[in-house]
Write a protein that holds these residues in place. Structure first.
Motif, PDB file in Angstrom:
ATOM      1  N   VAL B 511       4.819  -3.094  -8.028  1.00 31.03           N
ATOM      2  CA  VAL B 511       4.023  -4.315  -7.942  1.00 31.03           C
ATOM      3  C   VAL B 511       4.619  -5.254  -6.892  1.00 31.03           C
ATOM      4  N   LEU B 512       5.943  -5.255  -6.795  1.00 33.39           N
ATOM      5  CA  LEU B 512       6.579  -6.050  -5.734  1.00 33.39           C
ATOM      6  C   LEU B 512       6.133  -5.545  -4.363  1.00 33.39           C
ATOM      7  N   LEU B 513       6.072  -4.226  -4.233  1.00 29.44           N
ATOM      8  CA  LEU B 513       5.633  -3.633  -2.974  1.00 29.44           C
ATOM      9  C   LEU B 513       4.227  -4.126  -2.635  1.00 29.44           C
ATOM     10  N   TYR B 514       3.363  -4.095  -3.645  1.00 29.31           N
ATOM     11  CA  TYR B 514       1.981  -4.524  -3.438  1.00 29.31           C
ATOM     12  C   TYR B 514       1.939  -5.952  -2.883  1.00 29.31           C
ATOM     13  N   TYR B 515       2.677  -6.859  -3.498  1.00 29.01           N
ATOM     14  CA  TYR B 515       2.592  -8.257  -3.059  1.00 29.01           C
ATOM     15  C   TYR B 515       3.318  -8.490  -1.739  1.00 29.01           C
ATOM     16  N   GLN B 516       4.408  -7.771  -1.504  1.00 25.59           N
ATOM     17  CA  GLN B 516       5.096  -7.974  -0.225  1.00 25.59           C
ATOM     18  C   GLN B 516       4.279  -7.405   0.944  1.00 25.59           C
ATOM     19  N   ASN B 517       3.466  -6.390   0.661  1.00 20.49           N
ATOM     20  CA  ASN B 517       2.658  -5.796   1.729  1.00 20.49           C
ATOM     21  C   ASN B 517       1.753  -6.817   2.421  1.00 20.49           C
ATOM     22  N   ARG B 518       1.416  -7.890   1.716  1.00 16.45           N
ATOM     23  CA  ARG B 518       0.543  -8.898   2.306  1.00 16.45           C
ATOM     24  C   ARG B 518       1.165  -9.492   3.570  1.00 16.45           C
ATOM     25  N   LEU B 519       2.482  -9.469   3.655  1.00 18.99           N
ATOM     26  CA  LEU B 519       3.163 -10.077   4.795  1.00 18.99           C
ATOM     27  C   LEU B 519       3.733  -9.018   5.752  1.00 18.99           C
ATOM     28  N   ALA B 520       3.399  -7.761   5.505  1.00 18.88           N
ATOM     29  CA  ALA B 520       3.997  -6.684   6.304  1.00 18.88           C
ATOM     30  C   ALA B 520       3.461  -6.667   7.732  1.00 18.88           C
ATOM     31  N   ALA B 521       2.168  -6.871   7.881  1.00 23.80           N
ATOM     32  CA  ALA B 521       1.596  -6.807   9.233  1.00 23.80           C
ATOM     33  C   ALA B 521       2.121  -7.933  10.116  1.00 23.80           C
ATOM     34  N   HIS B 522       2.645  -8.965   9.512  1.00 26.56           N
ATOM     35  CA  HIS B 522       3.211 -10.075  10.284  1.00 26.56           C
ATOM     36  C   HIS B 522       4.654  -9.788  10.699  1.00 26.56           C
TER      37      HIS B 522
END
Lengths: 346, 532
Positions: B511-522
Motif C-alpha cells: 500500500v505504501l508503494l501504491y501511494y508513493q507511486n503518485r510521485l514517481a513520475a516526478h
C-alpha cells in the motif's frame, strides 16, 4: 511576395514561358519555400525547382543565385509563398530563426528541416537531448513537422547527380508534400514515420563520421574501419532507442546509408576533423582551418552523458567524447576499444 | 444559458437516429462489418453464461444469412445492428437526480449505506452541502473554463484512480458552477449496485468494453462525436482504465476523447465550426477507495492483470462507508484540480476562446485542418488526426504532472518506501512488498526523510512542476506523519503504518508503494515499481 526578386538564368518573360510549359506538362506544380542559403539549402532549392516547382529561397547572404529559384530576404514572403517550408539553417541558430519565422506562420504550414544536430532539452537540467523538431514545436505554431536525412551529398544533389534522400514525419501528408517538392528524375525520396529516429540518426552519424576519419587517419585497415562503423551504428541505435527512436531506422538509409556516404566524402568536415586529430593536430586549430562548424564536437559529450544517464553501454561514443576530442593518442584509444568485453550481439 | 445536457432526453431519439445515419453512411463494406460483429459476438457469447446467451442464436442466424445476402440487404441488417448498439449506448439524464446527487453525494452515500449515520447526523445539515465544501476541493482556472463552456464544447480529460472519480468529478463541476457533463462509463459499473444509481442519472452513456467488434466502435465514436458537435460538454478518462499502480498516467491513448478533434473538423467542414476545448484535470485523493485491489492487480505477473475488475472495494457497502467517513474526518482529502484549457492541437486557450501558441501568438485552429498542399478548405484526414491526437495526449500528460497535488499520504509513503529500500538495497520490487512489518524506522529518521521529500517537492512546486496540498505545505515531518497515519488508520484492510517504541513500523509495503507511486513520475519517489 513583391519583395522577392527573380534570380537565375532567365529574364521574367522567359521564366513565365517555362512556367506555362511546366503547367501544361505537370498539373501538380507546387510552391515550396526554402530557408537557409548555405550549400545544402541551395542544393535542395535547386532540386525542387528541377522537380518543376515554384521555389522561393530565403537567405541573408548576398549574391546567392540558383537556376529557377527566386530569392528573398523576407520571412513574411517565405510564409506567404508556400505552406511547405524546408529549413536548412545551422543548428545553433534554429531556435532564433524559428521564433522569427513563427511570427509569420500558422497551423497550415509544415516545416521539414534538414538540420543535423540535437540540442540540450528545454528544461536544461535533466541531461536530456531535444531534437530540432522539438525546437520548432516550441518556437512556432506549426505541428506538421518533418526532417530530411539520408545519404544524399550536397555537391551531388546540387550537380543534379542521382541522389537519395529520406523524409521523416508522423504526418503522411507532410511526407507526400515533401516527396512532391523534391522528387525528380534524379532525386528519390524515401520515407519513414520515425521522425525522432531520423533526427537522432542524422546527428549521431555525424559523430561516428569523426570516429571513422580518426580511424582512417590512424592507419586502421578497412576491416577495422568497417567494424568501427558497424558497432558504432548499433551503439548509436541503442542510445537513440533510449530516447524513443526506433533502432531499425539506424539500419537503413538514415543511419548506415548516411554513414557509408561519409566515408566516400573526403570533403566532409567530420572526416577531416577525425583525420587531423589522428595526426595529433590541435582541435581548435583544425576547426579554424576547416572554417566550418562541426556539430559533433559539442554533441559528443552530451550524447555520452545521455547514454550514461540512461545506462546504455556506449564505448565508441564515449571514446569520441573523452578520447578523440580530448586528443588522446590514437593507438591507446583503439587498444582500449579492443579490450572492451565482447557482448553476444555481433 | 443552460447546458445542453438538461435537454438531453428530448434529443435522445434524434441523437440515436443521427448516430445510425452517420455510421451507416460511412460503412464502406457492410458485409464485412456484419461478419466482424457476428464473429466477435458469437465468440464472446459462447464463453459467457446467463441471459446474454439468449442472443447467441440471433447472431448465429445472422452469420449464416451473410453468405447469400446482397448489398441493400446487408445495409438493412447493418442498420438494425447499429441501432441496437446505439440504443444500448445512449444514456439518460435526470436533472432532479443530477442536482440531488451532486449536492449530497458523499452524504447520501453514507445515508444510503449506513442507518447509524442518518441517526447521528442531522440529514438536513448534510443535504445543505455545507460540510462537503471542505471535502472535495477544487482548483485551477475555473473562471476561464466557465467562460469557455459558453463559447464551445468543453472536453474534460482527468486522471483516473477510482470508480468514485466520475461522481466526485461531477460534484466538483456542480460545486464550481460549471455545467454538467456527459460521459461514457464502463457497462460493468452499471451492474455495481452502488455506482449504477449515479451512473444512470448523471448523464452517463454506457460503454461495454467487452464488445470488440468494429460496428460497436463506430457507434461509440459517432455517439461521442455527435454529442460534442452539439455542445454536450463531455468527460473522458483518457487513461482508459483506473491506474493500477497509483501512478500518474504516463501513457495515454486519448481514444474516444479524440472525437473532440473529429467534432471540430466535421463542424468546421460543414461551415458551422464548434470550438472544442480540452481541459485536463487531476483527481487527487488522500486515500484511494480501491487502492489494495488495484495495487494487487498491478503486482500480479505481467499479462495476468485484469482489465475490468468487478469485485473491488467499490462494490462493498462497508468499504464505501468507511471511505466516506474518512472523507468527512479529514481536511483536503480530495482535490480536483483543473489544468489550463487547450485547443485540439495543444495550444493554450484564453478567456475569449482564442488559441495561442507556445510563444503567445494567436493562431486560428482551423488552419491545422487545412491541407499543406491544395485549396483553402478544411479536409478530413485520419492519418493527420491520429498524430494530432497523439500530440495532444502528450500535452495532457505534461499537464497531469504539473497539476498533480501531493497529499500527506503520498509524501509519507514516499519517505517510508525510500527507507525500506535503503534497508534492503538488493531487493527487487516483489521482495520489497513482501517485507510486511519487518522494519521499524526510528521516529527521528522517518520524520527527517519526510521533510526531505517535502523539501524536494517544494523545489518542484517553485518550478511549477507539481502542486502541494495545503496540508503538505509548511507542515512539519511529524505533522505529516500524523496526518497520514490518521488517514490510513482503520481504512485499509490491514494496517499500513504504526508508531510504536519510538519508531514507525511499515506494516504493508504494497500500500505504501501504491501511494508513493503518485510521485514517481516526478522523480521524487522510486520509479522502479511503476512498470514491470
Amino acid at each position: 511576395m513583391s519583395a522577392a526578386k527573380t534570380n537565375g538564368s532567365g529574364d521574367s518573360g522567359a521564366s513565365k514561358a517555362t512556367e506555362k510549359t511546366e503547367k501544361t506538362a505537370k498539373a501538380e506544380k507546387i510552391s515550396v519555400s526554402v530557408v537557409g542559403g548555405g550549400a545544402w539549402g541551395r542544393a535542395l532549392a535547386l532540386a525542387s525547382a528541377n522537380a518543376g516547382n515554384d521555389v522561393l529561397l530565403y537567405t541573408r547572404r548576398s549574391g546567392v543565385a540558383e537556376d529557377g529559384v527566386r530569392v528573398t530576404a523576407s520571412l513574411a514572403d517565405v510564409a506567404a509563398h508556400a505552406h511547405l517550408i524546408l529549413l536548412t539553417v545551422p543548428s545553433p541558430v534554429v531556435a532564433e530563426m524559428a521564433r522569427e519565422l513563427g511570427e509569420h506562420l500558422d497551423g497550415r504550414h509544415a516545416i521539414v528541416h534538414g538540420v543535423r544536430g540535437l540540442v540540450p532539452s528545454a528544461r536544461g537540467d535533466d541531461g536530456d537531448l531535444g531534437t530540432i523538431a522539438s525546437v520548432l514545436r516550441a518556437e512556432t505554431p506549426v505541428r506538421r513537422l518533418g526532417a530530411l536525412g539520408g545519404p544524399a551529398l550536397t555537391e551531388e544533389l546540387h550537380a543534379g547527380a542521382p541522389s537519395v534522400l529520406v523524409v521523416a514525419s508522423r504526418y503522411p501528408e507532410v511526407i507526400a508534400a515533401t516527396q512532391r517538392a523534391l522528387a525528380n528524375s534524379a532525386v528519390r525520396v524515401y520515407s519513414t514515420d520515425d521522425l525522432l529516429g531520423l533526427e537522432w540518426a542524422s546527428a549521431l552519424t555525424g559523430l561516428l563520421a569523426v570516429a571513422v576519419g580518426f580511424a582512417k587517419g590512424s592507419g586502421a585497415g578497412a576491416g577495422l574501419v568497417s567494424a568501427f562503423m558497424t558497432r558504432g551504428i548499433h551503439e548509436c541505435a541503442r542510445i537513440a532507442a533510449a530516447a524513443g527512436a526506433e533502432e531499425r531506422t539506424f539500419l537503413g538509409l538514415a543511419g548506415f546509408g548516411d554513414l557509408f556516404a561519409s566515408i566516400g566524402e573526403e570533403a566532409r568536415p567530420e572526416i577531416r576533423l577525425g583525420e587531423a586529430l589522428a595526426r595529433g593536430e590541435d582541435l581548435d586549430a583544425t576547426l579554424a582551418t576547416l572554417g566550418q562548424r562541426v556539430e559533433a564536437v559539442e554533441l559528443a559529450p552530451l550524447v555520452s552523458a545521455f547514454a550514461e544517464r540512461r545506462r546504455v553501454k556506449a564505448p565508441i561514443v564515449t571514446t569520441i567524447a573523452s578520447g578523440i576530442l580530448a586528443r588522446k593518442p590514437a593507438d591507446d584509444l583503439i587498444r582500449a576499444l579492443m579490450v572492451e568485453p565482447v557482448g553476444g550481439g555481433a | 444559458m443552460q447546458a445542453p445536457i438538461f435537454h438531453f432526453n428530448e434529443q435522445r431519439e434524434e441523437l440515436v437516429r443521427a448516430v445510425v445515419e452517420r455510421v451507416l453512411a460511412e460503412a464502406r463494406d457492410p458485409i464485412y462489418l456484419l461478419n466482424d460483429a457476428a464473429y466477435h459476438e458469437i465468440r464472446r457469447l459462447e464463453s459467457t453464461g446467463g441471459r446474454e446467451r439468449d442472443e447467441l442464436p440471433i447472431w448465429r442466424k445472422l452469420a449464416r444469412t451473410l453468405g447469400s445476402i446482397d448489398d441493400p440487404g446487408a445495409r438493412k441488417l447493418l442498420r438494425d445492428v447499429i441501432e441496437v448498439h446505439a440504443r444500448d449506448v445512449a444514456g439518460k439524464f435526470d436533472r432532479r437526480v443530477y442536482m440531488f446527487a451532486n449536492r449530497v453525494l458523499p452524504a447520501s452515500l453514507s445515508i444510503f449505506l449506513s442507518p447509524q449515520v442518518l441517526v447521528q447526523n442531522d440529514p438536513l445539515y448534510l443535504l445543505r452541502g455545507g460540510p462537503l465544501a471542505d471535502r472535495v476541493h477544487t482548483g485551477g482556472p475555473i473562471d476561464r473554463i466557465r467562460k469557455l463552456a459558453q463559447l464551445g464544447t468543453v472536453v474534460y480529460v482527468p486522471t483516473h484512480l477510482s470508480n468514485l472519480d466520475s461522481p466526485v468529478f461531477a460534484y466538483a463541476l456542480e460545486s464550481t458552477r460549471l455545467p454538467p457533463v456527459t460521459y461514457g462509463a464502463g457497462k460493468n459499473l452499471f451492474s455495481n449496485p452502488i455506482l449504477s444509481f449515479f451512473m444512470r442519472n448523471l448523464g452517463a452513456y454506457r460503454v461495454d468494453r467487452r464488445l470488440r467488434h468494429e460496428v460497436y466502435k463506430h457507434v461509440l465514436k459517432a455517439y461521442s462525436c455527435i454529442l460534442i458537435e452539439r455542445g454536450f460538454h463531455s468527460l473522458f478518462f483518457p487513461g482508459g482504465t483506473r491506474s493500477r499502480s497509483g501512478g500518474v498516467e504516463r501513457k495515454l491513448k486519448l481514444g474516444l476523447a479524440g472525437t473532440g478533434l473529429e467534432a471540430f473538423v466535421r463542424t468546421s467542414r460543414a461551415g458551422r465550426p464548434r470550438k472544442v476545448f480540452f481541459v485536463p484535470a487531476t483527481i487527487n485523493y488522500m486515500l484511494t477507495l480501491e487502492a489494495e485491489t488495484l495495487v494487487d492487480d498491478h503486482l500480479k505477473e505481467a499479462g495476468k492483470a485484469r482489465y475490468i475488475i468487478e469485485d473491488d472495494e467499490s462494490t462493498r457497502f462497508g468499504r464505501i462507508n468507511a471511505f466516506v467517513r474518512k472523507l468527512f474526518q479529514m481536511e483536503e482529502s480530495c482535490v480536483v484540480r483543473f489544468c489550463d484549457p487547450v485547443d485540439p492541437f495543444g495550444n493554450k486557450v484564453e478567456d475569449d476562446g482564442r488559441s495561442y501558441d507556445a510563444r503567445g501568438r494567436e493562431v486560428d485552429p482551423r488552419t491545422y485542418v487545412e491541407p499543406v498542399l491544395g485549396r483553402d478548405e478544411v479536409v478530413m484526414d485520419a492519418g493527420r488526426d491520429v498524430q494530432y491526437t497523439r500530440e495532444l495526449a502528450d500535452v495532457v500528460m505534461r499537464a497531469y504532472l504539473r497539476d498533480t497535488v501531493a497529499m500527506p499520504t503520498h509524501v509519507v509513503a514516499t519517505a517510508a518506501f525510500a527507507r525500506l529500500r535503503a534497508k534492503f538495497p538488493n531487493a527487487d520490487l516483489f521482495a520489497l512488498v513482501r517485507r510486511k512489518d519487518e522494519i521499524a524506522i526510528p521516529y527521528v529518521e522517518i520524520t527527517a526523510a519526510i521533510e526531505e521529500t517535502q523539501r524536494r517537492l517544494g523545489e518542484l512546486e517553485a518550478k511549477g512542476e507539481i502542486v502541494l496540498s495545503p496540508a503538505v505545505r509548511g507542515a512539519t515531518g511529524a505533522e505529516l506523519l500524523k496526518d497520514a497515519e490518521r488517514a490510513f488508520d482503520g481504512y485499509h484492510s490491514s494496517p499500513v503504518l504504526r508508531t510504536r517504541d519510538g519508531g514507525v513500523a511499515l506494516l504493508d509495503p504494497r500500500v505504501l508503494l501504491y501511494y508513493q507511486n503518485r510521485l514517481a513520475a516526478h522523480g521524487v519517489a522510486w520509479g522502479g515499481g511503476l512498470s514491470r
